[in-house]
Design an enzyme around this catalytic site. Structure first.
Site, short mmCIF file in Angstrom:
data_model
loop_
_atom_site.label_atom_id
_atom_site.label_comp_id
_atom_site.label_asym_id
_atom_site.label_seq_id
_atom_site.Cartn_x
_atom_site.Cartn_y
_atom_site.Cartn_z
N TYR A 164 0.84 -1.21 0.00
CA TYR A 164 0.00 0.00 0.00
C TYR A 164 0.87 1.26 0.00
CZ TYR A 164 -3.60 -3.17 2.00
OH TYR A 164 -4.46 -4.20 2.27
N1 LIG Z 1 -6.48 -9.06 1.33
C1 LIG Z 1 -6.27 -8.11 2.18
O1 LIG Z 1 -5.46 -8.22 3.04
C2 LIG Z 1 -7.09 -6.87 2.05
C3 LIG Z 1 -7.91 -6.71 0.94
C4 LIG Z 1 -8.67 -5.58 0.85
C5 LIG Z 1 -8.59 -4.63 1.84
N2 LIG Z 1 -7.77 -4.76 2.91
C6 LIG Z 1 -7.69 -3.73 3.97
O2 LIG Z 1 -9.00 -3.35 4.30
C7 LIG Z 1 -9.12 -1.94 4.17
C8 LIG Z 1 -10.55 -1.58 3.91
O3 LIG Z 1 -10.81 -1.50 2.52
P1 LIG Z 1 -12.17 -1.86 1.85
O4 LIG Z 1 -12.19 -1.22 0.52
O5 LIG Z 1 -12.34 -3.29 1.93
O6 LIG Z 1 -13.21 -1.08 2.83
P2 LIG Z 1 -14.78 -0.92 2.81
O7 LIG Z 1 -15.06 -0.23 4.11
O8 LIG Z 1 -15.51 -2.17 2.48
O9 LIG Z 1 -15.05 0.08 1.60
C9 LIG Z 1 -14.53 1.36 1.58
C10 LIG Z 1 -15.36 2.18 0.60
O10 LIG Z 1 -16.62 2.49 1.20
C11 LIG Z 1 -16.86 3.89 1.19
N3 LIG Z 1 -17.43 4.22 2.52
C12 LIG Z 1 -16.80 4.22 3.72
N4 LIG Z 1 -17.66 4.54 4.72
C13 LIG Z 1 -18.86 4.75 4.12
C14 LIG Z 1 -20.14 5.12 4.62
N5 LIG Z 1 -20.36 5.34 5.92
N6 LIG Z 1 -21.16 5.25 3.73
C15 LIG Z 1 -20.97 5.04 2.40
N7 LIG Z 1 -19.78 4.67 1.88
C16 LIG Z 1 -18.74 4.54 2.73
C17 LIG Z 1 -15.54 4.57 0.94
O11 LIG Z 1 -15.71 5.64 0.05
P3 LIG Z 1 -15.37 7.18 0.49
O12 LIG Z 1 -13.88 7.27 0.66
O13 LIG Z 1 -15.90 7.97 -0.67
O14 LIG Z 1 -16.12 7.43 1.78
C18 LIG Z 1 -14.70 3.48 0.26
O15 LIG Z 1 -14.79 3.60 -1.15
C19 LIG Z 1 -8.10 -1.57 3.11
O16 LIG Z 1 -7.74 -0.20 3.12
C20 LIG Z 1 -6.96 -2.46 3.52
O17 LIG Z 1 -6.25 -1.89 4.62
C21 LIG Z 1 -7.03 -5.88 3.02
#
Ligand SMILES: NC(=O)c1ccc[n+]([C@@H]2O[C@H](COP(=O)([O-])OP(=O)(O)OC[C@H]3O[C@@H](n4cnc5c(N)ncnc54)[C@H](OP(=O)(O)O)[C@@H]3O)[C@@H](O)[C@H]2O)c1
Length: 243
Positions: A68
């Site tokens: 990242y």
């Molecule tokens: N394999 C792995 O190890 C792996 C894989 C994936 C992720 N991760 C980790 O998990 C973290 C989380 O990532 P994710 O994408 O999976 O997170 P997520 O929480 O499922 O999605 C984040 C998205 O949701 C939106 N969002 C956040 N809060 C919101 C709300 N209250 N209402 C509406 N939309 C909302 C954000 O957009 P806005 O910014 O526009 O609010 C963002 O685009 C990553 O950063 C990483 O550290 C690990």
């Protein structure tokens, strides 16, 4: 796996409860953490603003990774937050990292109401493995694709009846499974909203409706393969068999 609020402890200025994982006396895992996967797509200054906002509203769990490109800026951001008095010390923050293609992360899995991983959660509970969810809100989708979590009619109906957001219903459901989670937002108000899930709960009827949501996995096995072979194995990809 700890149950929601079983540790009951929150760090000095955070209202986020911690799960007691590992040996007693070990470090607690704050139930909601800030993911930093999007740091590499943001300008460093913009990411510093998001990180500081998250620490100010109460996040004490930050997920980084070498891939990242967020490790250095998180370290500097935490030091800056200590200087500003947002944190008393670096020790208040639970920081995780991972090394791409060399490590297996069986405790970090895709988990949300549309990918419930019931068998995996039971297995981890039995083995005392604490689970952390990624994609708790379904993850980031291209604008042309519908996010099945944020657009779930079941979650929308429950959210409306409870006066909560769809995001909060999804995050609360994960918390009630005994898992911590990594979520992320570029918006301070959403960062705050996403940790306002600890002073209310889902009803039995809500849980039943959520348990009947059709299942849909976002990350496929192909996306966790690297050119040299398997880089990371999710337990959800592996059948759990009785010995
Ligand atoms: N394999 C792995 O190890 C792996 C894989 C994936 C992720 N991760 C980790 O998990 C973290 C989380 O990532 P994710 O994408 O999976 O997170 P997520 O929480 O499922 O999605 C984040 C998205 O949701 C939106 N969002 C956040 N809060 C919101 C709300 N209250 N209402 C509406 N939309 C909302 C954000 O957009 P806005 O910014 O526009 O609010 C963002 O685009 C990553 O950063 C990483 O550290 C690990």
């Amino acid at each position: 796996m700890a149950s929601p609020g079983s540790s009951g402890r929150c760090s000095s200025r955070s209202r986020v409860p911690e799960f007691r994982a590992g040996p007693s006396g070990g470090r607690g895992v704050p139930a909601v953490g800030l993911g930093t996967a999007s740091a590499r797509f943001m300008g460093e200054d913009d990411f510093r603003v998001v990180l500081l906002a998250a620490l100010e509203v109460g996040y004490r769990h930050i997920d980084t990774a070498s891939v990242y490109g967020s490790e250095r800026v998180v370290g500097e951001g935490v030091a800056d937050a200590v200087r500003r008095g947002v944190l008393k010390s670096r020790e208040e923050v639970f920081v995780t990292t991972k090394v791409w293609c060399t490590q297996c992360h069986p405790d970090l899995v895709e988990l949300n109401p549309v990918w419930q991983q019931k068998k995996l959660l039971e297995f981890c509970k039995e083995k005392g493995i604490h689970v952390t969810a990624y994609h708790p809100l379904g993850g980031k989708y291209k604008t042309s694709t519908v996010n099945p979590v944020m657009n779930s009619d079941v979650l929308k109906e429950i959210a409306e009846a409870k006066g909560k957001s769809v995001a909060q219903i999804s995050l609360r459901w994960i918390y009630e499974q005994g898992a911590s989670m990594l979520t992320t937002s570029t918006k301070r108000e959403r960062l705050k909203e996403n940790i306002e899930i600890f002073d209310w709960q889902l009803s039995d009827d809500d849980r039943l409706k959520i348990s009947q949501i059709p299942q849909h996995k976002k990350v496929s096995v192909l996306s966790i393969l690297c050119p040299d072979g398997v880089s990371s194995v999710e337990l959800s990809e592996v059948d759990v068999v009785e010995a």
